[in-house]
Scaffold this active site. Structure first.
Site, PDB file in Angstrom:
ATOM      1  N   ARG A 160       4.934   6.398  15.266  1.00 49.27           N
ATOM      2  CA  ARG A 160       4.969   5.011  15.769  1.00 49.27           C
ATOM      3  C   ARG A 160       5.132   4.965  17.291  1.00 49.27           C
ATOM      4  O   ARG A 160       5.865   4.131  17.832  1.00 49.27           O
ATOM      5  CB  ARG A 160       6.080   4.199  15.100  1.00 49.27           C
ATOM      6  CG  ARG A 160       6.114   4.328  13.597  1.00 49.27           C
ATOM      7  CD  ARG A 160       4.803   3.956  12.959  1.00 49.27           C
ATOM      8  NE  ARG A 160       4.785   4.233  11.529  1.00 49.27           N
ATOM      9  CZ  ARG A 160       3.699   4.105  10.785  1.00 49.27           C
ATOM     10  NH1 ARG A 160       2.541   3.752  11.314  1.00 49.27           N
ATOM     11  NH2 ARG A 160       3.738   4.355   9.503  1.00 49.27           N
ATOM     12  N   GLU A 286      11.511   7.679   1.678  1.00 51.82           N
ATOM     13  CA  GLU A 286      10.106   8.000   1.929  1.00 51.82           C
ATOM     14  C   GLU A 286       9.846   9.506   1.795  1.00 51.82           C
ATOM     15  O   GLU A 286       9.321  10.149   2.692  1.00 51.82           O
ATOM     16  CB  GLU A 286       9.673   7.464   3.302  1.00 51.82           C
ATOM     17  CG  GLU A 286       9.818   5.943   3.372  1.00 51.82           C
ATOM     18  CD  GLU A 286       9.336   5.310   4.674  1.00 51.82           C
ATOM     19  OE1 GLU A 286       9.403   5.975   5.714  1.00 51.82           O
ATOM     20  OE2 GLU A 286       8.893   4.145   4.610  1.00 51.82           O
ATOM     21  N   ASP A 365      11.428  -4.029   7.060  1.00 54.23           N
ATOM     22  CA  ASP A 365      11.075  -2.996   8.034  1.00 54.23           C
ATOM     23  C   ASP A 365      10.542  -3.593   9.334  1.00 54.23           C
ATOM     24  O   ASP A 365       9.334  -3.588   9.568  1.00 54.23           O
ATOM     25  CB  ASP A 365      10.015  -2.074   7.412  1.00 54.23           C
ATOM     26  CG  ASP A 365       9.861  -0.767   8.165  1.00 54.23           C
ATOM     27  OD1 ASP A 365      10.647  -0.526   9.089  1.00 54.23           O
ATOM     28  OD2 ASP A 365       8.946  -0.002   7.815  1.00 54.23           O
ATOM     29  N   GLU A 393       6.168  -1.401  16.428  1.00 55.33           N
ATOM     30  CA  GLU A 393       5.327  -1.005  15.302  1.00 55.33           C
ATOM     31  C   GLU A 393       4.628  -2.188  14.636  1.00 55.33           C
ATOM     32  O   GLU A 393       3.423  -2.164  14.411  1.00 55.33           O
ATOM     33  CB  GLU A 393       6.173  -0.243  14.275  1.00 55.33           C
ATOM     34  CG  GLU A 393       5.395   0.124  13.023  1.00 55.33           C
ATOM     35  CD  GLU A 393       6.214   0.949  12.032  1.00 55.33           C
ATOM     36  OE1 GLU A 393       7.375   1.269  12.307  1.00 55.33           O
ATOM     37  OE2 GLU A 393       5.651   1.282  10.975  1.00 55.33           O
ATOM     38  N   GLU A 511       4.192 -14.329  16.490  1.00 54.19           N
ATOM     39  CA  GLU A 511       4.484 -14.822  15.142  1.00 54.19           C
ATOM     40  C   GLU A 511       3.446 -15.866  14.719  1.00 54.19           C
ATOM     41  O   GLU A 511       3.016 -15.890  13.564  1.00 54.19           O
ATOM     42  CB  GLU A 511       5.889 -15.429  15.112  1.00 54.19           C
ATOM     43  CG  GLU A 511       6.314 -15.874  13.722  1.00 54.19           C
ATOM     44  CD  GLU A 511       7.766 -16.331  13.663  1.00 54.19           C
ATOM     45  OE1 GLU A 511       8.362 -16.635  14.714  1.00 54.19           O
ATOM     46  OE2 GLU A 511       8.308 -16.384  12.540  1.00 54.19           O
ATOM     47  N   TRP A 541       4.263   0.152  -1.972  1.00 53.10           N
ATOM     48  CA  TRP A 541       5.319   0.049  -0.960  1.00 53.10           C
ATOM     49  C   TRP A 541       6.289  -1.119  -1.143  1.00 53.10           C
ATOM     50  O   TRP A 541       7.229  -1.270  -0.364  1.00 53.10           O
ATOM     51  CB  TRP A 541       4.691  -0.020   0.437  1.00 53.10           C
ATOM     52  CG  TRP A 541       3.939   1.227   0.782  1.00 53.10           C
ATOM     53  CD1 TRP A 541       2.592   1.425   0.667  1.00 53.10           C
ATOM     54  CD2 TRP A 541       4.491   2.452   1.280  1.00 53.10           C
ATOM     55  NE1 TRP A 541       2.261   2.707   1.069  1.00 53.10           N
ATOM     56  CE2 TRP A 541       3.423   3.356   1.449  1.00 53.10           C
ATOM     57  CE3 TRP A 541       5.786   2.876   1.597  1.00 53.10           C
ATOM     58  CZ2 TRP A 541       3.596   4.659   1.920  1.00 53.10           C
ATOM     59  CZ3 TRP A 541       5.958   4.172   2.069  1.00 53.10           C
ATOM     60  CH2 TRP A 541       4.866   5.052   2.218  1.00 53.10           C
TER      61      TRP A 541
HETATM   62  C1  GCU Z   1       8.776   2.741   8.839  1.00 50.11           C
HETATM   63  C2  GCU Z   1       7.762   3.494   9.627  1.00 50.11           C
HETATM   64  C3  GCU Z   1       7.834   4.961   9.355  1.00 50.11           C
HETATM   65  C4  GCU Z   1       9.269   5.452   9.569  1.00 50.11           C
HETATM   66  C5  GCU Z   1      10.215   4.640   8.733  1.00 50.11           C
HETATM   67  C6  GCU Z   1      11.672   4.941   8.978  1.00 50.11           C
HETATM   68  O1  GCU Z   1       8.447   2.767   7.483  1.00 50.11           O
HETATM   69  O2  GCU Z   1       6.472   3.013   9.340  1.00 50.11           O
HETATM   70  O3  GCU Z   1       6.951   5.592  10.223  1.00 50.11           O
HETATM   71  O4  GCU Z   1       9.388   6.789   9.269  1.00 50.11           O
HETATM   72  O5  GCU Z   1      10.051   3.289   9.019  1.00 50.11           O
HETATM   73  O6  GCU Z   1      12.328   4.117   9.610  1.00 50.11           O
HETATM   74  O7  GCU Z   1      12.183   5.946   8.561  1.00 50.11           O
END
Ligand code: GCU
Length: 679
Positions: A160, A286, A365, A393, A511, A541
């Site tokens: 990012r 993740e 997020d 991001e 926004e 997701w």
């Molecule tokens: C978001 C982001 C990821 C990152 C994640 C995190 O999902 O897109 O690239 O790793 O946040 O905060 O761990």
């Protein structure tokens, strides 16, 4: 001219006119006490700044009769009046006084680090052309931990990252020439940042070895650079390190051999870097490894590391971004927004005193608009800090202009009511509500090796503002922006008012043309830039908008939805739970409503969508005009950089506007009241 881009807000522009002489006189001789590495960098900074701004080289002495006297409380003890001594003694270690007394200007810090902050404060005041002979300032930071997280990888890429490659790593190695790291440390110290983690929270194969002798000697060099600017170094670690590094069979946090492994490892790290801060951990998130693999919970995982770090006063910063990222979109019971609270709240009281939970500002997020995470403040017995994202991001990726300070201020001002009226996020993360031993603010950095550090020159304001706000959350968005503009572009009333207006309206503009009314997402999957309304709709997701021909939004109510609203304290719980009391800008985050549902502003949801999207695009065109009007007042490099970015922003805004309007027109079949072009 490219130079100007590089120096961000430490331009130290030449001062002329009537102010010059007064400043020059004051700076003829500066008494600087002590010789620590921090005092050395203070001397260096003064030399650069005074030479550039005042065209003189100050005589640096230890003469206590000098017009300017800089030092810590111990060094200046005999010089100070009792009242001042008491004042400074009552402050935290980072507190300082900056005042004029009997023809002398004093910068007195409780520690050397505080003296550094005081000196940067003084230099800022000169950049802002303030009068110094009436100064009587007493400052200490509101937040204890003021941190940046680099998401940099050893191959030089940045997760990012929107400003080029890493300044820390290149092609699989730590950079040899570390001068840019030193400049980064200068910038951070000038805005009061005191901690940094230098690698991505997703710790990949080779970065796992950062905590070994292969990398520690060089990481120590980096740490020394930051340390001399009062910034403590942290590393993100891989929870499965014992397996990956030393082929242990398990990383189970309750196994004695794993505990021993970490304890040895931490000792090794501190042997290299005695000032090391600790670990940042993304576990069971993740696909990163974590305690769940061994049927252990997050307290087990964090505490094991905390025990290893405790003898050295090290900290574990444990991230709460834990959710099911392989959800079936057909499953309407799982709600990603609930996840952090559901996972962590039951563990309150189980974490060691040197563990701090790092919680993203919203439950999803870093969207352009989200409610505040209900987990913040909900754990009375567990240290917490909030996580923001300076990297844009989901807010335009430093192509689109989006000054984020107003967003962060809204979050900090949010009243959770957890301990009655006035339990704001600001007070919680400052450690003023629950007896947290550690607390504060962290954020994902937005810098890279682009000449101007942040890709978009105006995105420098987000980094600057992040530091200033974290130091003192009561500063206004406007005040911060003004400081930044003058230091960055010089004092020029027209320029100041135009850029100020651009910055202050930019979040709302962004926004306006993106996802409406708090529903979020609708971005291109993976890259997260540009519209793709259904891009995440049938994905794993957990990020859905549920638009159909009748309506849109996520039902998170107690009665018919996921029950997420229950995670808030009253009255927020009830306010969010009913569409009639839920604020418009979060309506679709909490409720699924028909397109003809009437908002508090009197418009229907669908008409609001059309209006804000057409408006957002027009506002971007206006931004371009405003910037173009400054052509003769800004150097070419910075002018062109922003001009180009604004052109990209207009393309992006047009794409969003047309796709969103077309999508919802086709879904709903409802005409725009003003018959504008919809495809
Ligand atoms: C978001 C982001 C990821 C990152 C994640 C995190 O999902 O897109 O690239 O790793 O946040 O905060 O761990």
């Amino acid at each position: 001219m490219k130079e100007k881009m590089y120096h961000m807000w430490l331009q130290y522009n030449s001062i002329d006119g009537p102010d010059l002489q007064a400043y020059q006189k004051l700076f003829e001789e500066v008494a600087l006490m002590g010789s620590s590495s921090i005092m050395e960098v203070i001397k260096e900074e003064l030399n650069i700044a005074i030479k550039n701004m005042l065209h003189i080289s100050p005589k640096i002495t230890t003469n206590q009769k000098a017009k300017i006297v800089i030092g810590n409380i111990n060094q200046l003890n005999e010089l100070l009046e009792n009242k001042k001594k008491q004042e400074i003694e009552s402050m935290s270690n980072e507190g300082y006084l900056l005042y004029f007394f009997e023809e002398q200007l004093y910068v007195v810090g409780k520690t050397d680090q505080a003296v550094l902050y005081g000196t940067f404060h003084l230099l800022r005041l000169i950049q802002l052309r303030r009068t110094l002979n009436t100064l009587n300032i007493s400052e200490q930071p509101t937040n204890q931990l003021r941190m940046l997280n680099q998401w940099d990888n050893l191959d030089g890429s940045i997760e990012r990252g929107y400003s080029g490659n890493s300044i820390f790593y290149e092609a699989g190695k730590i950079v040899r020439d570390k001068s840019r790291l030193k400049d980064y440390a200068r910038f951070l110290a000038s805005i009061g940042i005191n901690a940094i983690s230098i690698n991505n929270v997703n710790v990949w194969e080779e970065e796992t070895f950062f905590i070994t002798e292969k990398y520690l000697p060089e990481i120590k060099e980096i740490s020394d650079i930051f340390h001399s600017y009062g910034v403590q170094l942290f590393l993100s670690i891989n929870f499965a390190s014992p397996i990956a590094i030393d082929h242990l069979e398990t990383a189970d946090p309750l196994q004695p051999e794993v505990m021993q492994w970490w304890s040895n490892k931490v000792k090794e790290i501190y042997d290299y870097i005695p000032t090391f801060g600790g670990f940042v951990v993304k576990a069971d998130s993740e696909h990163r490894p974590g305690p769940f693999t061994y049927d252990r919970d997050h307290a087990d995982g964090a505490n094991m590391l905390a025990e290893a770090l405790a003898p050295y006063d090290g900290k574990v910063i444990w991230r709460c971004f834990v959710y099911n990222c392989v959800q079936d979109w057909r499953d309407r019971n799982t709600d990603r927004a609930r996840a952090a609270y559901d996972h962590f709240k039951p563990l309150d009281g189980r974490f060691h005193p040197n563990v701090i939970l790092q919680i993203k500002n919203g439950p999803m997020d870093f969207q352009v608009r989200e409610p505040v995470s209900p987990l913040i403040g909900a754990m009375e017995k567990t240290n917490q800090m909030i996580e923001f994202q300076v990297a844009q991001e989901y807010t335009g990726q430093q192509k689109d202009l989006c000054y984020l300070i107003p967003q962060w201020k809204e979050v900090l001002e949010f009243d959770t009511h957890i301990k009655g009226v006035g339990t704001t996020i600001e007070k919680i993360v400052a450690g003023n509500i629950h007896p947290y031993r550690y607390s504060g603010i962290a954020a994902v950095s937005n810098i890279g090796n682009d000449q101007n550090w942040t890709g978009h020159t105006l995105a420098q304001a987000n980094l600057y503002g992040y530091g200033r706000l974290t130091w003192n959350p009561s500063l206004g968005s406007e005040e911060i922006a003004k400081e930044w503009i003058i230091q960055t572009f010089g004092k020029n009333a027209n320029l100041e008012s135009v850029i100020l207006e651009m910055l202050l309206e930019s979040w709302e503009i962004y926004e306006n043309y993106t996802a409406p009314l708090g529903v979020g997402w609708m971005v291109t999957p993976g890259i997260h830039y540009g519209p793709n309304i259904d891009g995440y709709e049938y994905s794993r997701w957990g990020t859905y908008h549920f638009a159909d021909r009748d309506g849109i939004g996520v039902d998170r109510t107690k009665e018919t939805g996921t029950g997420y609203t229950e995670q808030y304290a009253e009255p927020n719980k009830s306010v969010y739970n009913s569409p009639t009391t839920c604020p418009d800008d979060l309506l679709l985050f909490f409720h699924h409503v028909p397109y003809k549902y009437t908002l508090k502003n009197g418009k229907t949801v669908i008409q609001h969508i059309y209006d804000t999207h057409f408006k957002g695009l027009e506002q971007v065109k206006e931004l371009r005009k405003k910037w173009n009007s400054l052509e003769s007042e800004i150097d070419d490099a910075r002018f062109e950089n922003v001009r180009e970015r604004l052109a990209l922003q207009e393309d992006n805004a047009r794409e969003w506007c047309d796709q969103i309007n077309t999508y919802f027109y086709r879904k709903s079949g409802i005409q725009d009241q003003h018959q504008r072009t919809i495809y």
